[in-house]
Design a protein around this motif. Structure first.
Motif, PDB file in Angstrom:
ATOM      1  N   VAL A 129       0.819  -1.212   0.000  1.00  0.00           N
ATOM      2  CA  VAL A 129       0.000   0.000   0.000  1.00  0.00           C
ATOM      3  C   VAL A 129       0.856   1.266   0.000  1.00  0.00           C
ATOM      4  O   VAL A 129       0.312   2.364  -0.048  1.00  0.00           O
ATOM      5  CB  VAL A 129      -0.981   0.010   1.196  1.00  0.00           C
ATOM      6  N   GLY A 130       2.145   1.130   0.068  1.00  0.00           N
ATOM      7  CA  GLY A 130       3.060   2.260   0.035  1.00  0.00           C
ATOM      8  C   GLY A 130       4.437   1.775  -0.351  1.00  0.00           C
ATOM      9  O   GLY A 130       4.631   0.592  -0.645  1.00  0.00           O
ATOM     10  N   ALA A 131       5.392   2.699  -0.321  1.00  0.00           N
ATOM     11  CA  ALA A 131       6.757   2.346  -0.717  1.00  0.00           C
ATOM     12  C   ALA A 131       7.303   1.198   0.114  1.00  0.00           C
ATOM     13  O   ALA A 131       7.931   0.291  -0.400  1.00  0.00           O
ATOM     14  CB  ALA A 131       7.662   3.558  -0.599  1.00  0.00           C
ATOM     15  N   ASP A 132       7.059   1.215   1.404  1.00  0.00           N
ATOM     16  CA  ASP A 132       7.527   0.139   2.287  1.00  0.00           C
ATOM     17  C   ASP A 132       6.464  -0.186   3.330  1.00  0.00           C
ATOM     18  O   ASP A 132       6.765  -0.436   4.477  1.00  0.00           O
ATOM     19  CB  ASP A 132       8.861   0.512   2.935  1.00  0.00           C
ATOM     20  N   ARG A 133       5.206  -0.173   2.888  1.00  0.00           N
ATOM     21  CA  ARG A 133       4.072  -0.479   3.760  1.00  0.00           C
ATOM     22  C   ARG A 133       3.232  -1.589   3.125  1.00  0.00           C
ATOM     23  O   ARG A 133       2.955  -1.546   1.924  1.00  0.00           O
ATOM     24  CB  ARG A 133       3.224   0.762   3.978  1.00  0.00           C
ATOM     25  N   ILE A 173      -3.080  -7.556   9.220  1.00  0.00           N
ATOM     26  CA  ILE A 173      -1.919  -6.967   9.890  1.00  0.00           C
ATOM     27  C   ILE A 173      -1.302  -5.911   8.980  1.00  0.00           C
ATOM     28  O   ILE A 173      -1.154  -6.112   7.776  1.00  0.00           O
ATOM     29  CB  ILE A 173      -0.878  -8.058  10.209  1.00  0.00           C
ATOM     30  N   GLY A 174      -0.920  -4.772   9.577  1.00  0.00           N
ATOM     31  CA  GLY A 174      -0.212  -3.723   8.860  1.00  0.00           C
ATOM     32  C   GLY A 174       1.268  -3.781   9.183  1.00  0.00           C
ATOM     33  O   GLY A 174       1.650  -3.944  10.337  1.00  0.00           O
TER      34      GLY A 174
END
Length: 123
Positions: free
Chosen positions: A52-56, A70-71
């Motif tokens: 969902v993001g560069a490192d997410r 889990i995030g």
């Protein structure tokens, strides 16, 4: 005379570069399939992962009969939800009713409908 035709030397060098690139591509695909696939242990299995993001990432994790959302970010790992009523049980290992592994959207929609149902019960 010189050591040979410079055009032939250039073509030979280009061919070696192409061969090296093709080998690097095949090796990365092989290693990606072997080590980058679904991670699972005896009791724990990552069902799906969405960046969902560069490192997410959002992970859908199954621990025995429980499923967790889990995030994961550089700040750490956080339990986002535990859908208590949702149990993912494919017909066969890794198969859903239509013959393919259930997608993240399918599982998220199922969780969303359970969450709405729970909200309705509380009010």
């Amino acid at each position: 005379m010189g050591s040979g035709n410079p055009i032939i030397s250039l073509i030979g060098a280009l061919m070696w570069i192409v061969v090296i690139l093709v080998l690097a591509y095949w090796c990365s695909r092989y290693l990606g399939k072997r080590y980058g696939g679904s991670v699972s242990g005896t009791y724990l299995k990552i069902i799906d992962r969405v960046q969902v993001g560069a490192d997410r990432y959002l992970l859908l994790v199954k621990l025995e009969e429980h499923t967790y959302l889990i995030g994961v970010s550089p700040a750490g790992v956080q339990l986002l939800s535990e859908p208590a009523d949702f149990v993912w049980e494919p017909e066969e290992e890794g198969q859903s009713q239509n013959g393919a592994a259930p997608g993240f959207q399918e599982l998220l929609k199922a969780y969303g409908s359970l969450r709405e149902k729970k909200k309705g019960e509380k009010h």
